[in-house]
Design an enzyme around this catalytic site. Structure first.
Site, mmCIF file in Angstrom:
data_model
loop_
_atom_site.group_PDB
_atom_site.id
_atom_site.type_symbol
_atom_site.label_atom_id
_atom_site.label_comp_id
_atom_site.label_asym_id
_atom_site.label_seq_id
_atom_site.Cartn_x
_atom_site.Cartn_y
_atom_site.Cartn_z
ATOM 1 N N GLU A 299 0.887 -1.179 0.000
ATOM 2 C CA GLU A 299 0.000 0.000 0.000
ATOM 3 C C GLU A 299 0.917 1.219 0.000
ATOM 4 O O GLU A 299 1.465 1.583 1.035
ATOM 5 C CB GLU A 299 -0.898 -0.017 1.243
ATOM 6 C CG GLU A 299 -1.794 -1.239 1.367
ATOM 7 C CD GLU A 299 -2.877 -1.293 0.297
ATOM 8 O OE1 GLU A 299 -3.121 -0.274 -0.376
ATOM 9 O OE2 GLU A 299 -3.470 -2.370 0.134
ATOM 10 N N CYS B 172 -2.259 9.442 2.725
ATOM 11 C CA CYS B 172 -1.842 8.845 1.453
ATOM 12 C C CYS B 172 -2.802 9.179 0.317
ATOM 13 O O CYS B 172 -2.380 9.356 -0.813
ATOM 14 C CB CYS B 172 -1.702 7.341 1.601
ATOM 15 S SG CYS B 172 -3.214 6.544 2.175
HETATM 16 P P1 NAD Z 1 8.232 4.859 4.838
HETATM 17 O O1 NAD Z 1 8.212 4.050 3.605
HETATM 18 O O2 NAD Z 1 9.350 5.801 5.057
HETATM 19 O O3 NAD Z 1 8.192 3.912 6.136
HETATM 20 C C1 NAD Z 1 7.174 2.948 6.344
HETATM 21 C C2 NAD Z 1 7.699 1.825 7.208
HETATM 22 O O4 NAD Z 1 8.748 1.169 6.514
HETATM 23 C C3 NAD Z 1 8.273 2.264 8.556
HETATM 24 O O5 NAD Z 1 7.786 1.401 9.562
HETATM 25 C C4 NAD Z 1 9.769 2.066 8.374
HETATM 26 O O6 NAD Z 1 10.434 1.714 9.563
HETATM 27 C C5 NAD Z 1 9.797 0.890 7.408
HETATM 28 N N1 NAD Z 1 11.044 0.743 6.654
HETATM 29 C C6 NAD Z 1 12.010 1.638 6.430
HETATM 30 N N2 NAD Z 1 12.994 1.073 5.694
HETATM 31 C C7 NAD Z 1 12.643 -0.199 5.459
HETATM 32 C C8 NAD Z 1 13.238 -1.300 4.755
HETATM 33 N N3 NAD Z 1 14.405 -1.188 4.143
HETATM 34 N N4 NAD Z 1 12.569 -2.474 4.721
HETATM 35 C C9 NAD Z 1 11.369 -2.607 5.318
HETATM 36 N N5 NAD Z 1 10.745 -1.607 5.983
HETATM 37 C C10 NAD Z 1 11.375 -0.416 6.048
HETATM 38 O O7 NAD Z 1 6.826 5.620 4.862
HETATM 39 P P2 NAD Z 1 6.323 6.705 5.906
HETATM 40 O O8 NAD Z 1 7.127 7.940 5.740
HETATM 41 O O9 NAD Z 1 6.208 6.102 7.251
HETATM 42 O O10 NAD Z 1 4.823 6.947 5.391
HETATM 43 C C11 NAD Z 1 4.519 7.845 4.375
HETATM 44 C C12 NAD Z 1 4.311 7.146 3.055
HETATM 45 O O11 NAD Z 1 3.392 6.088 3.211
HETATM 46 C C13 NAD Z 1 3.719 8.052 2.001
HETATM 47 O O12 NAD Z 1 4.330 7.766 0.774
HETATM 48 C C14 NAD Z 1 2.264 7.642 1.960
HETATM 49 O O13 NAD Z 1 1.607 7.902 0.749
HETATM 50 C C15 NAD Z 1 2.365 6.181 2.231
HETATM 51 N N6 NAD Z 1 1.125 5.656 2.766
HETATM 52 C C16 NAD Z 1 0.373 4.833 1.990
HETATM 53 C C17 NAD Z 1 -0.847 4.367 2.469
HETATM 54 C C18 NAD Z 1 -1.725 3.457 1.638
HETATM 55 O O14 NAD Z 1 -2.662 2.901 2.178
HETATM 56 N N7 NAD Z 1 -1.472 3.304 0.356
HETATM 57 C C19 NAD Z 1 -1.284 4.745 3.739
HETATM 58 C C20 NAD Z 1 -0.471 5.584 4.499
HETATM 59 C C21 NAD Z 1 0.731 6.042 4.005
#
Ligand code: NAD
Length: 504
Positions: A247, A284
């Site tokens: 997502e 998002c």
């Molecule tokens: P992010 O991708 O920076 O982090 C999300 C999660 O990934 C965190 O828990 C982080 O610790 C983890 N992470 C970091 N590096 C990783 C790796 N190498 N392997 C696995 N996991 C790792 O996102 P964010 O800044 O927390 O959230 C914002 C983003 O999320 C925006 O792009 C937003 O659009 C998206 N988002 C999407 C939805 C949806 O339903 N499509 C909902 C909410 C947010």
């Protein structure tokens, strides 16, 4: 180096009063709070073992786990909302109530009501050439589901997938964002009090822990976060052949059609402002940029300013309007706006009365920015709305189709032909017509992205099936004639094949 450890307190509740076949082997009586560090691998191994020990998870167990999850939210909702507020700086309890809990409780309610039906075997009809055999699809838990969550709605986006995974009979490990340390720590503590570690466990940590987490051989890995990290998660999961649901984010367009009258603009701008400014744009599916008919910029600007005043009046604006999560995120947003201004775009800031926190960024309109600017190529994820103007509808369709497929699309207007043209000629994760955000709240609609905005939808039965093995079962009849097709192949075989081919 960050240790991939989880500080585990090994006491856990039991399924009191349950008559289900067997207790899981890890539901041990344990010292009250031992703070024993256990490796991520060991936590996974415990869940994996338990999931293979009890493959068939009865309805009563699933419902009881959902009940425990509802109780956790009911009892500790306010404390969790306060923890989220502490993570953000400013974020009202009411926002967490509507955006996290409401969606969550609706999801759990639906899962409780439908679980019995959804887990039943599904009969399918059998083609003539296989009759009189019977066939059905058996729905089974996958086993252990990994859930990696983002920071923007830290409860809905971890506990929502968890509820669905539990209803489908799975165990789950959750890795919430390290950028919401208060709510992540409280969630870990509360989950630990309500679930045994072989049922549900919360693992805390930064990118290194997250990377190790994504490398575990889950039966399914659900990731919500950015497209860039989603790519890394998909790579890590592929090494284990772990199926994923991603997502992700992206740039969701919002179209105001020419059929939208001057009289309608006030309401339209209010709905757009609400969708854009809830959680200060850190959503998002927030409208990322606006497509407006040429010549209507002043009208929209005025209506948007009115909408901001109406949503955040002086009396409540201070706390109802969320702050940007960190200084780093704020600096990035300000840089996007500054770059657009330097490139010659017109920037209009609409202050929120009473907003006094340093990270409460003013809602900002940016008119006709350079299409190649960062503002128009990166997901914004803040209260900045680029406004692009267009002449004819085909321009809008071409502009959207020239970009990555968005997570959401919004359309406002009254001309149903134009509406259908946009719906048929563009592809997006989801759509709301004449409003913003609401398709996510309709639990009969699958929710997910497409292309760069993600793959695999959840919510409702689609979500349940995402965490379910749909096992085809064919039950042969003793009257079956299959042997007529066995070798050695001769004239009888040829005749029968000829006959069958005519019937296909
Ligand atoms: P992010 O991708 O920076 O982090 C999300 C999660 O990934 C965190 O828990 C982080 O610790 C983890 N992470 C970091 N590096 C990783 C790796 N190498 N392997 C696995 N996991 C790792 O996102 P964010 O800044 O927390 O959230 C914002 C983003 O999320 C925006 O792009 C937003 O659009 C998206 N988002 C999407 C939805 C949806 O339903 N499509 C909902 C909410 C947010």
């Amino acid at each position: 180096m960050e240790p991939a450890l989880y500080r585990l307190r090994t006491s856990g509740p039991t399924m009191q009063g349950m008559t289900a076949p067997q207790q899981t082997p890890f539901r041990t009586k344990a010292p009250a709070t031992t703070d024993t560090p256990l490796a991520l691998d060991a936590l996974f191994a415990a869940q994996h073992r338990a999931s293979r020990h009890m493959v068939d998870v009865p309805l009563a167990w699933r419902l009881e786990r959902l009940e425990r999850l509802s109780a956790l939210i009911d009892t500790h909702g306010p404390a969790l909302a306060d923890a989220v507020a502490a993570d953000f700086g400013v974020r009202s309890r009411e926002l967490t109530d509507v955006a996290d809990y409401f969606v969550l409780l609706a999801t759990i309610g639906q899962l409780k009501a439908q679980c019995a039906r959804w887990m039943k075997p599904q009969r399918v009809s059998t083609p003539m050439y296989l009759q009189p055999a019977k066939a059905y699809i058996q729905r089974q838990p996958l086993g252990v589901v990994g859930i990696i969550g983002p920071w923007n709605y830290p409860l809905q986006l971890t506990l929502g997938p968890l509820a669905t995974a539990l209803a489908a009979g799975n165990r789950a490990m959750i890795k919430p964002s390290e950028l919401t340390p208060c709510s992540s720590a409280l969630l870990a503590e509360l989950v630990h009090r309500s679930f045994s570690p072989d049922e549900v466990v919360v693992v805390q940590g930064g990118p290194q822990v997250a990377q190790a987490f994504a490398s575990l051989p889950f039966d399914h890995l659900m990731f919500t976060g950015s497209t860039a990290v989603g790519r890394k998660v998909a790579e890590a999961a592929a090494r284990n052949l772990t199926p994923t649901t991603l997502e992700l984010g992206g740039k969701s367009p919002c179209i105001v059609d020419a059929s939208c009258s001057v009289a309608d603009m006030e309401q339209v701008a209010l709905k757009i402002a609400h969708g854009k400014l809830i959680n200060a744009g850190q959503t998002c599916i927030a409208p990322d940029y606006l497509l407006l008919p040429q010549g209507r910029e002043a009208e929209f600007e005025q209506a948007f300013a009115l909408a901001v005043q109406r949503l955040f009046p002086a009396t409540s604006g201070r706390t109802d309007y969320a702050s940007i999560l960190t200084d780093r995120h704020l600096a990035r947003l300000q840089a996007l706006v500054d770059e657009a201004r330097t490139d010659g775009a017109r920037v209009v800031e609409v202050p929120v009365s009473g907003a006094s926190h340093a990270r409460q960024m003013a809602p900002t309109l940016v008119f006709n920015p350079d299409p190649h600017s960062r503002l128009m190529t990166e997901e914004i994820f803040g209260p900045v709305l680029p406004v692009l103007t267009y002449g004819q509808l085909p321009e809008v369709v071409s502009l959207i189709n020239a970009r990555s497929r968005p997570l959401a699309l919004y359309w406002f207007g009254t001309d149903s032909t134009a509406q259908q043209q946009v719906l048929r000629q563009t592809v997006s994760g989801g759509v709301t017509i004449n409003d913003t955000l609401l398709h996510i709240a309709h639990h009969h609609l699958p929710f997910g992205g497409v292309g760069e905005s993600g793959w695999g939808a959840y919510h409702g039965e689609v979500g349940f099936l995402r965490f379910t093995q749909q096992k085809p079962v064919l039950v042969q009849s003793r009257w079956a004639m299959g042997h007529l097709f066995y070798p050695p192949y001769g004239q009888r075989f040829q005749r029968l094949m000829g006959l069958l081919k005519r019937w296909l």
